[in-house]
Scaffold this motif. Structure first.
Motif, PDB file in Angstrom:
ATOM      1  N   VAL A  16      38.872  49.300  39.753  1.00  0.00           N
ATOM      2  CA  VAL A  16      38.458  50.307  38.780  1.00  0.00           C
ATOM      3  C   VAL A  16      39.656  51.083  38.252  1.00  0.00           C
ATOM      4  O   VAL A  16      39.574  51.693  37.183  1.00  0.00           O
ATOM      5  CB  VAL A  16      37.409  51.285  39.370  1.00  0.00           C
ATOM      6  N   GLU A  17      40.766  51.055  39.001  1.00  0.00           N
ATOM      7  CA  GLU A  17      41.981  51.739  38.566  1.00  0.00           C
ATOM      8  C   GLU A  17      43.187  51.037  39.208  1.00  0.00           C
ATOM      9  O   GLU A  17      43.173  50.734  40.401  1.00  0.00           O
ATOM     10  CB  GLU A  17      41.931  53.203  39.021  1.00  0.00           C
ATOM     11  N   VAL A  18      44.200  50.794  38.405  1.00  0.00           N
ATOM     12  CA  VAL A  18      45.439  50.183  38.893  1.00  0.00           C
ATOM     13  C   VAL A  18      46.599  51.027  38.382  1.00  0.00           C
ATOM     14  O   VAL A  18      46.689  51.283  37.184  1.00  0.00           O
ATOM     15  CB  VAL A  18      45.587  48.721  38.399  1.00  0.00           C
ATOM     16  N   LYS A  19      47.457  51.450  39.321  1.00  0.00           N
ATOM     17  CA  LYS A  19      48.613  52.228  38.875  1.00  0.00           C
ATOM     18  C   LYS A  19      49.828  51.876  39.732  1.00  0.00           C
ATOM     19  O   LYS A  19      49.721  51.460  40.879  1.00  0.00           O
ATOM     20  CB  LYS A  19      48.334  53.717  38.935  1.00  0.00           C
ATOM     21  N   VAL A  20      50.999  52.017  39.095  1.00  0.00           N
ATOM     22  CA  VAL A  20      52.275  51.766  39.766  1.00  0.00           C
ATOM     23  C   VAL A  20      52.801  53.100  40.262  1.00  0.00           C
ATOM     24  O   VAL A  20      52.837  54.081  39.517  1.00  0.00           O
ATOM     25  CB  VAL A  20      53.271  51.108  38.810  1.00  0.00           C
ATOM     26  N   VAL A  21      53.188  53.132  41.549  1.00  0.00           N
ATOM     27  CA  VAL A  21      53.606  54.388  42.166  1.00  0.00           C
ATOM     28  C   VAL A  21      54.956  54.173  42.854  1.00  0.00           C
ATOM     29  O   VAL A  21      55.211  53.122  43.427  1.00  0.00           O
ATOM     30  CB  VAL A  21      52.549  54.832  43.219  1.00  0.00           C
ATOM     31  N   THR A  78      60.730  52.611  46.599  1.00  0.00           N
ATOM     32  CA  THR A  78      60.294  51.318  46.080  1.00  0.00           C
ATOM     33  C   THR A  78      58.974  51.498  45.359  1.00  0.00           C
ATOM     34  O   THR A  78      58.235  52.440  45.628  1.00  0.00           O
ATOM     35  CB  THR A  78      60.110  50.300  47.230  1.00  0.00           C
ATOM     36  N   LYS A  79      58.709  50.585  44.468  1.00  0.00           N
ATOM     37  CA  LYS A  79      57.459  50.656  43.718  1.00  0.00           C
ATOM     38  C   LYS A  79      56.372  49.857  44.427  1.00  0.00           C
ATOM     39  O   LYS A  79      56.621  48.795  44.980  1.00  0.00           O
ATOM     40  CB  LYS A  79      57.652  50.087  42.307  1.00  0.00           C
ATOM     41  N   VAL A  80      55.169  50.412  44.369  1.00  0.00           N
ATOM     42  CA  VAL A  80      53.990  49.726  44.887  1.00  0.00           C
ATOM     43  C   VAL A  80      52.866  49.869  43.875  1.00  0.00           C
ATOM     44  O   VAL A  80      52.838  50.794  43.068  1.00  0.00           O
ATOM     45  CB  VAL A  80      53.535  50.279  46.260  1.00  0.00           C
ATOM     46  N   ILE A  81      51.958  48.918  43.943  1.00  0.00           N
ATOM     47  CA  ILE A  81      50.744  48.975  43.117  1.00  0.00           C
ATOM     48  C   ILE A  81      49.634  49.566  43.959  1.00  0.00           C
ATOM     49  O   ILE A  81      49.436  49.160  45.108  1.00  0.00           O
ATOM     50  CB  ILE A  81      50.333  47.552  42.664  1.00  0.00           C
ATOM     51  N   HIS A  82      48.895  50.514  43.399  1.00  0.00           N
ATOM     52  CA  HIS A  82      47.700  51.038  44.024  1.00  0.00           C
ATOM     53  C   HIS A  82      46.497  50.538  43.228  1.00  0.00           C
ATOM     54  O   HIS A  82      46.273  50.976  42.109  1.00  0.00           O
ATOM     55  CB  HIS A  82      47.711  52.564  44.050  1.00  0.00           C
ATOM     56  N   ALA A  83      45.763  49.603  43.821  1.00  0.00           N
ATOM     57  CA  ALA A  83      44.545  49.086  43.192  1.00  0.00           C
ATOM     58  C   ALA A  83      43.356  49.743  43.873  1.00  0.00           C
ATOM     59  O   ALA A  83      43.181  49.625  45.086  1.00  0.00           O
ATOM     60  CB  ALA A  83      44.479  47.573  43.343  1.00  0.00           C
ATOM     61  N   LEU A  84      42.547  50.454  43.101  1.00  0.00           N
ATOM     62  CA  LEU A  84      41.424  51.221  43.629  1.00  0.00           C
ATOM     63  C   LEU A  84      40.118  50.489  43.340  1.00  0.00           C
ATOM     64  O   LEU A  84      39.883  50.056  42.204  1.00  0.00           O
ATOM     65  CB  LEU A  84      41.419  52.600  42.970  1.00  0.00           C
ATOM     66  N   TYR A  85      39.280  50.363  44.371  1.00  0.00           N
ATOM     67  CA  TYR A  85      37.982  49.677  44.256  1.00  0.00           C
ATOM     68  C   TYR A  85      36.875  50.624  44.690  1.00  0.00           C
ATOM     69  O   TYR A  85      37.097  51.525  45.489  1.00  0.00           O
ATOM     70  CB  TYR A  85      37.966  48.423  45.146  1.00  0.00           C
ATOM     71  N   ASN A  86      35.667  50.394  44.152  1.00  0.00           N
ATOM     72  CA  ASN A  86      34.547  51.253  44.520  1.00  0.00           C
ATOM     73  C   ASN A  86      33.480  50.519  45.334  1.00  0.00           C
ATOM     74  O   ASN A  86      32.406  51.057  45.580  1.00  0.00           O
ATOM     75  CB  ASN A  86      33.929  51.914  43.289  1.00  0.00           C
ATOM     76  N   ASP A  87      33.770  49.280  45.769  1.00  0.00           N
ATOM     77  CA  ASP A  87      32.814  48.518  46.562  1.00  0.00           C
ATOM     78  C   ASP A  87      33.572  47.693  47.602  1.00  0.00           C
ATOM     79  O   ASP A  87      34.587  47.069  47.269  1.00  0.00           O
ATOM     80  CB  ASP A  87      31.981  47.608  45.650  1.00  0.00           C
ATOM     81  N   ASP A  88      33.080  47.678  48.826  1.00  0.00           N
ATOM     82  CA  ASP A  88      33.797  46.967  49.886  1.00  0.00           C
ATOM     83  C   ASP A  88      33.743  45.447  49.726  1.00  0.00           C
ATOM     84  O   ASP A  88      34.685  44.750  50.119  1.00  0.00           O
ATOM     85  CB  ASP A  88      33.297  47.384  51.272  1.00  0.00           C
ATOM     86  N   ASP A  89      32.690  44.913  49.134  1.00  0.00           N
ATOM     87  CA  ASP A  89      32.623  43.468  48.902  1.00  0.00           C
ATOM     88  C   ASP A  89      33.647  43.025  47.852  1.00  0.00           C
ATOM     89  O   ASP A  89      34.292  41.983  48.003  1.00  0.00           O
ATOM     90  CB  ASP A  89      31.211  43.053  48.464  1.00  0.00           C
ATOM     91  N   ILE A  90      33.797  43.836  46.808  1.00  0.00           N
ATOM     92  CA  ILE A  90      34.800  43.536  45.778  1.00  0.00           C
ATOM     93  C   ILE A  90      36.195  43.634  46.386  1.00  0.00           C
ATOM     94  O   ILE A  90      37.066  42.812  46.106  1.00  0.00           O
ATOM     95  CB  ILE A  90      34.640  44.486  44.572  1.00  0.00           C
TER      96      ILE A  90
END
Length: 178
Positions: free
Chosen positions: A170-175, A4-16
């Motif tokens: 900061v980065e969004v990719k479909v995996v 199945t496909k999932v989105i991986h959304a990567l963040y560089n700050d815990d508040d964001i």
């Protein structure tokens, strides 16, 4: 084996990340998992996870330790048929209640010992972390300084990608997840 496909959304700050989790839940998208390099206070509540019942397990394991300590001390020091009851340091033999003050440190230590060790075992079993298990970390940066939110895709791939870019990722990719 289905994938199945999932989105991986990567963040560089815990508040964001916290704001993004709240926005994602408000938009009714299903968060599969969040990977963080350190515990983020309030993340479990923001994700809507049920409270843990590990405290109940800790209490039960402590009771087991206390029971074991009581049984062990009675058999070693008091039980006349279990061996040689001993009069050590002037403590009277054949009476558990008279010896109780001397047994309290042992009872405390066995309670803590059993609670701690059985909690570690329970945590590993509950988390399915057994020896030689392969790591499930989708991105090595989450062990250093990035936060990753994994969200399932239901034929709305483009919509999710633009949504997560707006949340500050900061980065969004479909995996493909296997």
């Amino acid at each position: 084996m289905s994938s199945t496909k999932v989105i991986h959304a990567l963040y560089n700050d815990d508040d964001i990340l916290m704001d993004a989790v709240k926005q994602t839940r408000k938009a009714h998208y299903h968060i599969e998992e969040v990977f963080t390099p350190f515990p983020v206070h309030g993340l479990d509540k923001a994700m809507g996870l049920a409270p843990t019942r590990l405290a109940i397990c800790a209490f039960i394991f402590g009771c087991i330790g206390l029971s074991f300590a009581t049984w062990m001390m009675w058999n070693i020091m008091i039980n006349p048929t279990g061996g040689w009851p001993q009069d050590i340091g002037g403590k009277p033999s054949f009476s558990y209640l008279q010896n109780m003050p001397a047994f309290v440190p042992v009872m405390f230590e066995m309670t803590v010992f059993h609670a701690a060790h059985l909690m570690v075992i329970t945590f590993y079993l509950r988390s399915r972390l057994w020896p030689f298990k392969e790591a499930e970390n989708p991105d090595v940066r989450t062990t250093d300084d990035h936060f990753l939110m994994e969200v399932s895709v239901n034929n709305n791939e483009d919509e999710l990608v633009s949504f997560f870019q707006k949340t500050g990722a900061v980065e969004v990719k479909v995996v493909e997840k296997h």
